[in-house]
Scaffold this motif. Structure first.
Motif, mmCIF file in Angstrom:
data_model
loop_
_atom_site.group_PDB
_atom_site.id
_atom_site.type_symbol
_atom_site.label_atom_id
_atom_site.label_comp_id
_atom_site.label_asym_id
_atom_site.label_seq_id
_atom_site.Cartn_x
_atom_site.Cartn_y
_atom_site.Cartn_z
ATOM 1 N N LYS A 1 3.524 -3.033 -12.005
ATOM 2 C CA LYS A 1 3.352 -1.889 -11.109
ATOM 3 C C LYS A 1 4.125 -0.649 -11.576
ATOM 4 C CE LYS A 1 2.549 -4.248 -6.680
ATOM 5 N NZ LYS A 1 3.084 -4.418 -5.297
ATOM 6 N N GLN A 2 4.972 -0.805 -12.577
ATOM 7 C CA GLN A 2 5.844 0.257 -13.057
ATOM 8 C C GLN A 2 6.665 0.818 -11.882
ATOM 9 O OE1 GLN A 2 4.449 2.883 -16.344
ATOM 10 N NE2 GLN A 2 5.137 4.575 -15.052
ATOM 11 N N LEU A 3 7.366 -0.077 -11.232
ATOM 12 C CA LEU A 3 8.139 0.295 -10.056
ATOM 13 C C LEU A 3 9.455 0.968 -10.445
ATOM 14 C CD1 LEU A 3 7.778 -2.872 -7.789
ATOM 15 C CD2 LEU A 3 6.364 -0.808 -7.813
ATOM 16 N N LYS A 4 9.898 1.874 -9.578
ATOM 17 C CA LYS A 4 11.239 2.440 -9.672
ATOM 18 C C LYS A 4 12.014 1.927 -8.469
ATOM 19 C CE LYS A 4 13.882 6.769 -9.638
ATOM 20 N NZ LYS A 4 13.807 8.257 -9.577
ATOM 21 N N ILE A 5 13.098 1.199 -8.725
ATOM 22 C CA ILE A 5 13.940 0.670 -7.659
ATOM 23 C C ILE A 5 15.281 1.379 -7.751
ATOM 24 C CG2 ILE A 5 15.029 -1.387 -6.697
ATOM 25 C CD1 ILE A 5 12.700 -2.981 -7.927
ATOM 26 N N ASP B 1 0.804 -1.224 0.000
ATOM 27 C CA ASP B 1 0.000 0.000 0.000
ATOM 28 C C ASP B 1 0.836 1.273 0.000
ATOM 29 O OD1 ASP B 1 -2.510 1.274 0.048
ATOM 30 O OD2 ASP B 1 -2.440 1.506 2.232
ATOM 31 N N TYR B 2 2.120 1.180 -0.390
ATOM 32 C CA TYR B 2 3.006 2.326 -0.190
ATOM 33 C C TYR B 2 3.526 2.903 -1.505
ATOM 34 C CZ TYR B 2 2.659 1.242 4.693
ATOM 35 O OH TYR B 2 2.147 1.020 5.948
ATOM 36 N N ASP B 3 3.538 4.234 -1.554
ATOM 37 C CA ASP B 3 4.094 4.953 -2.697
ATOM 38 C C ASP B 3 5.616 5.018 -2.629
ATOM 39 O OD1 ASP B 3 1.480 6.118 -3.811
ATOM 40 O OD2 ASP B 3 1.454 6.830 -1.734
ATOM 41 N N ILE B 4 6.133 5.118 -1.394
ATOM 42 C CA ILE B 4 7.569 5.211 -1.148
ATOM 43 C C ILE B 4 7.934 4.152 -0.119
ATOM 44 C CG2 ILE B 4 9.462 6.646 -0.266
ATOM 45 C CD1 ILE B 4 8.375 7.741 -2.856
ATOM 46 N N VAL B 5 8.948 3.342 -0.417
ATOM 47 C CA VAL B 5 9.472 2.391 0.565
ATOM 48 C C VAL B 5 10.982 2.589 0.646
ATOM 49 C CG1 VAL B 5 9.685 -0.004 1.304
ATOM 50 C CG2 VAL B 5 7.658 0.722 0.009
ATOM 51 N N VAL B 6 11.468 2.831 1.862
ATOM 52 C CA VAL B 6 12.909 2.950 2.106
ATOM 53 C C VAL B 6 13.371 1.695 2.834
ATOM 54 C CG1 VAL B 6 14.745 4.242 3.259
ATOM 55 C CG2 VAL B 6 12.823 5.470 2.203
ATOM 56 N N GLU B 7 14.265 0.943 2.213
ATOM 57 C CA GLU B 7 14.851 -0.235 2.847
ATOM 58 C C GLU B 7 16.181 0.183 3.458
ATOM 59 O OE1 GLU B 7 16.785 -3.955 3.753
ATOM 60 O OE2 GLU B 7 17.569 -2.254 2.639
ATOM 61 N N VAL C 1 10.032 -4.481 -1.753
ATOM 62 C CA VAL C 1 9.380 -4.534 -3.065
ATOM 63 C C VAL C 1 7.931 -4.987 -2.919
ATOM 64 C CG1 VAL C 1 9.438 -5.598 -5.349
ATOM 65 C CG2 VAL C 1 11.579 -4.932 -4.243
ATOM 66 N N GLU C 2 7.701 -5.951 -2.057
ATOM 67 C CA GLU C 2 6.349 -6.481 -1.878
ATOM 68 C C GLU C 2 5.393 -5.473 -1.243
ATOM 69 O OE1 GLU C 2 7.187 -9.901 0.451
ATOM 70 O OE2 GLU C 2 8.012 -11.053 -1.232
ATOM 71 N N ALA C 3 5.915 -4.466 -0.544
ATOM 72 C CA ALA C 3 5.064 -3.480 0.141
ATOM 73 C C ALA C 3 4.597 -2.354 -0.772
ATOM 74 C CB ALA C 3 5.817 -2.895 1.336
ATOM 75 N N THR C 4 4.916 -2.408 -2.050
ATOM 76 C CA THR C 4 4.621 -1.311 -2.967
ATOM 77 C C THR C 4 3.229 -1.403 -3.570
ATOM 78 O OG1 THR C 4 5.618 -2.549 -4.787
ATOM 79 C CG2 THR C 4 7.035 -0.997 -3.594
ATOM 80 N N LYS C 5 2.677 -0.250 -3.888
ATOM 81 C CA LYS C 5 1.483 -0.160 -4.715
ATOM 82 C C LYS C 5 1.918 0.205 -6.129
ATOM 83 C CE LYS C 5 -1.172 3.460 -3.978
ATOM 84 N NZ LYS C 5 -1.936 4.532 -3.299
ATOM 85 N N LYS C 6 0.995 0.350 -7.046
ATOM 86 C CA LYS C 6 1.344 0.716 -8.422
ATOM 87 C C LYS C 6 2.001 2.093 -8.459
ATOM 88 C CE LYS C 6 -2.831 -0.058 -10.080
ATOM 89 N NZ LYS C 6 -3.945 -0.221 -11.057
#
Length: 333
Positions: A272-276, A223-229, A241-246
């Motif tokens: 999801k068009q993720l940016k990592i 459910d997150y727009d931004i995730v900081v590991e 990565v699994e905690a991301t939304k689209k």
């Protein structure tokens, strides 16, 4: 002068070494405080940091102190100034320096990594990386400017918006810094995940974290727009990565081992068009870090769990001192 010298893998000695001579463009700093971080633990164990540390070397790249001497060409500081020092020194001539990516410099050198650092009475640095600090910033807090600047650089690589909901994974010192930074940058909600319930509750009560998760037993929603590991372990990298939304962005800030990998669903990255995004060191982020600390938007002293002497540093690095969130070494008066 008194110094703690890394003499080999997992070997340190208190030695009396010569006070370094000051070149025309350099500053001699009498160390007040030096922070201990994960990079120091890696270097102590024989692993690389931002660069390789070749013994004998004096570690200590998170430093504050007092200017004791300046070279003939130095104009930005004077003797007696209270300062902090950016450890990273760029060549200015390689492909990366010339294309505005100095953090990737092919010839990077660093105070406390490739040249002697702050775990000594004094050390030298080019004046270009020495920053005066304002009167309202303590020397103890100023020793944290370097880690704050690394986090500032990491967030500068993301596209942050007010509507976003953010998650920080990792309840160590850096993770707790990111909680405060994301709040100061104005995202609408910051949640926090880690393994120590007391730290999770502390950040909820003191810094206004909305939701907390214990990564050992709780399920984190996607459910997150931004995730900081901010851990650097495969399991937390996968959780990030699994905690991301689209449309989300993931900052992989935690430092893994050189041969480490983690699993990722590549279709999910596509769908999801993720940016990592990775983040390496802290190019030209010291001014922002000093401003954030001096303005009161960041509280680092409440995150410092241990203040130790040079004689106690090795016990911190080898794990004999337990429950260390952040340790600083009081080197000088």
């Amino acid at each position: 002068m008194k110094a703690l010298v890394l003499t080999g893998t997992k070997k340190m000695e208190i030695q009396d070494i010569d006070t370094p001579k000051v070149l025309p463009n350099e500053v001699l700093v009498n160390t007040a405080y030096a922070g201990i971080c994960g990079t120091d633990r890696a270097l102590y164990a024989g692993l690389p940091g931002s660069a390789n540390a070749v013994p004998p070397i004096v570690l200590g790249h998170e430093n504050s102190g007092i200017v004791a001497e300046i070279g003939s060409e130095v104009k930005n500081v004077k003797v007696g100034d209270r300062v902090t020092v950016d450890p990273n020194i760029y060549c200015g001539q390689c492909e990366y320096c010339l294309t505005d990516r100095p953090e990737l410099c092919d010839n990077l050198s660093a105070v406390g990594v490739t040249r002697n650092g702050g775990l000594a009475k004094s050390f030298t640095a080019p004046s270009s990386v020495v920053y005066p600090i304002p009167d309202n910033l303590s020397l103890k807090s100023a020793a944290a400017v370097e880690p704050v600047s690394c986090a500032v650089h990491g967030l500068s690589l993301l596209d942050l918006k007010a509507y976003q909901k953010a998650l920080v994974i990792g309840d160590g010192f850096m993770g707790q810094l990111f909680v405060q930074l994301l709040q100061s940058y104005g995202v609408r909600q910051v949640d926090f995940a880690g393994i120590i319930d007391e730290k999770l509750q502390f950040n909820k009560e003191k810094f206004g974290v909305t939701n907390t998760y214990n990564t050992k037993c709780d399920t984190i929603p996607a459910d997150y727009d931004i995730v900081v590991e901010a851990v650097g372990l495969p399991q937390t990298q996968e959780q990030a990565v699994e905690a991301t939304k689209k449309g989300a962005q993931v900052l992989m800030f935690g430092v893994g081992k050189p041969n480490q990998t983690f699993k990722m669903n590549t279709y999910e990255v596509y769908q999801k068009q993720l940016k990592i995004q990775g983040a390496f060191i802290n190019p030209y982020a010291f001014k922002d870090a000093i401003a954030l600390l001096s303005s009161g938007k960041l509280d680092v002293e409440s995150l410092i769990s241990h203040e130790v002497s040079l004689e106690q540093v090795e016990d911190v690095l080898n794990g004999k001192v337990e429950h260390v969130s952040k340790a600083v070494v009081k080197v000088g008066e």
